[in-house]
Design an enzyme around this catalytic site. Structure first.
Site, PDB file in Angstrom:
ATOM      1  N   HIS A   1      18.951  19.173  36.758  1.00  0.00           N
ATOM      2  CA  HIS A   1      17.835  19.614  37.592  1.00  0.00           C
ATOM      3  C   HIS A   1      17.153  20.801  36.920  1.00  0.00           C
ATOM      4  O   HIS A   1      17.832  21.693  36.419  1.00  0.00           O
ATOM      5  CB  HIS A   1      18.357  20.027  38.976  1.00  0.00           C
ATOM      6  CG  HIS A   1      17.301  20.590  39.869  1.00  0.00           C
ATOM      7  ND1 HIS A   1      16.446  19.798  40.601  1.00  0.00           N
ATOM      8  CD2 HIS A   1      16.958  21.876  40.130  1.00  0.00           C
ATOM      9  CE1 HIS A   1      15.621  20.567  41.286  1.00  0.00           C
ATOM     10  NE2 HIS A   1      15.918  21.837  41.025  1.00  0.00           N
TER      11      HIS A   1
ATOM     12  N   SER B   1       0.831  -1.207   0.000  1.00  0.00           N
ATOM     13  CA  SER B   1       0.000   0.000   0.000  1.00  0.00           C
ATOM     14  C   SER B   1       0.862   1.251   0.000  1.00  0.00           C
ATOM     15  O   SER B   1       1.813   1.348   0.775  1.00  0.00           O
ATOM     16  CB  SER B   1      -0.905   0.021   1.235  1.00  0.00           C
ATOM     17  OG  SER B   1      -1.552   1.269   1.378  1.00  0.00           O
TER      18      SER B   1
ATOM     19  N   GLY C   1       7.070   3.268   5.037  1.00  0.00           N
ATOM     20  CA  GLY C   1       7.616   3.544   6.361  1.00  0.00           C
ATOM     21  C   GLY C   1       7.137   2.581   7.420  1.00  0.00           C
ATOM     22  O   GLY C   1       7.704   2.510   8.496  1.00  0.00           O
TER      23      GLY C   1
END
Length: 452
Positions: free
Chosen positions: A438, A37, A42
Site C-alpha cells: 500500500h 539494417s 535488437g
C-alpha cells in the site's frame, strides 16, 4: 569472409532470434545473425516499436497538467532517439562479444534449404546452416487509396517517431492498437487528431462497458474518432472519406497509416528453400514452430502468431526446447497471455470478456468498478490518474478467474498478477483475501473482487 558453415543461422535481430543466437553462442555453437539494417539491431521493439512508443507516451504523461508546448514533443523525440541508439548498441554488443557468433549486416536470400546468401556492403557472403531461424517480423500495410502512395504527409508509425515536429493536424488511418496509441499520444502533446476507422466501432473485441469508458477517455484527451469511415482519396493535405452516404473531408499536416501489418518475407526467396506460406503471407509453422522444412523455424510476427515481443520470447523457448531440450514445449502451452493498449491510462486485458464467457454458456460472476470509486485504492489519485474501469469475470462454480479488463493506472503491471493466477488456478477468493503493498494498484483486488 565468403563462406561460413554454422550450427545456427538467424535471419532477423528480433527478440526470439537474438535470444536464441545468444544462448547457443554461449554454449559454444557457431552462430550467424543476419540483419538487413544497422538501424535495426535488437529488432522492431527497441527501435521502432514498443520502447520508443512507450517512451513518447511516458513523456506525454509527464506533461499532463502543463500547457501543451510543441517543444516538449521535440525534446521527447530526441530523448527517445538517444534511448533507442543506446539499446541498439547494447544489443549488437551482446552478440558481437560472444566468440563464435558473427553479425552480418545485409539482405538475406535463400539459395536452398540449407544455404543463405547475404548481400553485404562489402560483398556477398554465403552461409550454410544446420538449423535456420527466420524472424524477419512485420511491416505496415499501405492500402491502395488514391493519393496516399508518395504523399509527403503520409507516414508509418516508425516515421512519425522519427519526426521531431509534431503535426498540428494529424489524421490517423486505422483504429487498431497502433492507431489508438499514437492518436492518444499525439493529442496529449497538443495535436488536433482525427482517427478514421473502417469498422462500426473501435475496440470491438472488448466488452461494451470497457470500450465505452476507453473511447470517452480518448475523446476527452482530444481524439476525434470517426467510425464506419471509408477513406476514398487523399488530395495533398485533404483526406476525403465517406460515412454511409455522406461525403466529407478533413485537413491534415500528417497522415499516419495504421491499417494493419503484414509479414516481411519479400526478397527471402522462400521458394528456393521450399518453405510453405499461408494465404495471408505468413510462414506456416506447426506447434513447435517448425516450417515445412523441419530444420527451419519461424519466430515472431512472421509466423502469424500474436504480434507481441513477449510472444516472440516464448517462441525462443519453444525452439530452444526443440534444439536442446526434450521437445515437449509447444505453442499450445500458452495460457492466459495478456496484452495492453498504452493509452492513458493503459487498457490491459487477459482471458475472456464477459460477452465471450456468456456466449460460451459459462455460469459467471462479474465485478466492475470505476477506479474513481475505489476508496481503498489511493494510488491512482496520488499519481493524478483516477480515471478508468476495472472488471473481472469469474467462473461461478469453480471461483477461477476467466478474464479481466483493467483500464487503469499501472494496469500493464497489475494484469500480470491476474494472468499468473489464471495459469495456476488461483481463485478469485484467494486474490481477494491476499495481502498487497500500500498504496498500490494491485490492492484493488481486495475491493473489486469483494464485489463478487
Amino acid at each position: 569472409m565468403s563462406d561460413i558453415d554454422a550450427d545456427l543461422v538467424v535471419i532477423g535481430f528480433g527478440k526470439g532470434g537474438k535470444t536464441l543466437a545468444a544462448t547457443l553462442g554461449r554454449q559454444g555453437k557457431r552462430v550467424v545473425m543476419i540483419e538487413r539494417s544497422n538501424q535495426m539491431y535488437g529488432g522492431t521493439c527497441i527501435n521502432i516499436g514498443c520502447v520508443p512508443t512507450k517512451s513518447m507516451v511516458f513523456a506525454a504523461e509527464e506533461a499532463l497538467g502543463h500547457p501543451r508546448d510543441p517543444a516538449m514533443y521535440t525534446a521527447a523525440v530526441h530523448r527517445t532517439a538517444e534511448l533507442t541508439a543506446s539499446l541498439r548498441e547494447q544489443n549488437y554488443a551482446m552478440l558481437d562479444s560472444i566468440p563464435g557468433v558473427d553479425v552480418l549486416t545485409g539482405t538475406a536470400t535463400f539459395l536452398d534449404a540449407h544455404t543463405v546468401s547475404v548481400q553485404a556492403d562489402d560483398g556477398v557472403v554465403t552461409v550454410e546452416g544446420h538449423h535456420i531461424v527466420v524472424g524477419t517480423g512485420s511491416e505496415p500495410v499501405w492500402p491502395n487509396i488514391p493519393g496516399l502512395q508518395g504523399n509527403p504527409r503520409a507516414m508509418t508509425s516508425a516515421e512519425l517517431l522519427a519526426t521531431d515536429q509534431l503535426p498540428s493536424r494529424l489524421v490517423v488511418l486505422g483504429g487498431g492498437y497502433v492507431g489508438l496509441e499514437f492518436a492518444a499520444m499525439c493529442a496529449a502533446y497538443g495535436a488536433h487528431v482525427t482517427l478514421l476507422e473502417r469498422q462500426p466501432a473501435v475496440l470491438s473485441r472488448e466488452d461494451d462497458d470497457v470500450a465505452a469508458v476507453a473511447v470517452k477517455l480518448l475523446e476527452e484527451a482530444g481524439v476525434r474518432i470517426v467510425c464506419a469511415a471509408d477513406v476514398t482519396s487523399i488530395d495533398e493535405s485533404t483526406v476525403h472519406y465517406r460515412v454511409g452516404a455522406r461525403e466529407t473531408s478533413v485537413e491534415a499536416d500528417g497522415i499516419l497509416v495504421a491499417l494493419g501489418r503484414h509479414p516481411v518475407t519479400s526478397g527471402l526467396n522462400l521458394e528456393a528453400a521450399s518453405i510453405a506460406i499461408r494465404d495471408d503471407g505468413t510462414i506456416a509453422v506447426d506447434e513447435h514452430l517448425r516450417t515445412s522444412q523441419p530444420h527451419i523455424f519461424a519466430v515472431g510476427d512472421v509466423n502469424g502468431g500474436p504480434q507481441f515481443t513477449y510472444v516472440s520470447l516464448d517462441d525462443y523457448r519453444v525452439v530452444l526446447d526443440q534444439l536442446n531440450g526434450n521437445g515437449s514445449r509447444t505453442t499450445s502451452d500458452r495460457v492466459a497471455v495478456p496484452y495492453t493498449l498504452f493509452m492513458t491510462p493503459p487498457l490491459a486485458r487477459v482471458g475472456l470478456t464477459e460477452r465471450q464467457a456468456r456466449e460460451a454458456g459459462s455460469a459467471i460472476k462479474v465485478a466492475a468498478l470505476p477506479v474513481a470509486k475505489m476508496a481503498t485504492v489511493p494510488r491512482a489519485r496520488i499519481v493524478h490518474q483516477p480515471a478508468g474501469l476495472m472488471k473481472v469475470v469469474v467462473d461461478a462454480d469453480t471461483d477461477e478467474i476467466l478474464g479481466a479488463a483493467l483500464l487503469s493506472y499501472d494496469s500493464h503491471e497489475v494484469i500480470n498478477t491476474v494472468a499468473l493466477a489464471m495459469r495456476h488456478g488461483i481463485t478469485a477468493t484467494t486474490l481477494r483475501d491476499s495481502i498487497y503493498t500500500h498504496p498500490s494498484m494491485t490492492e484493488a483486488f481486495n475491493q473489486l473482487l469483494g464485489m463478487l
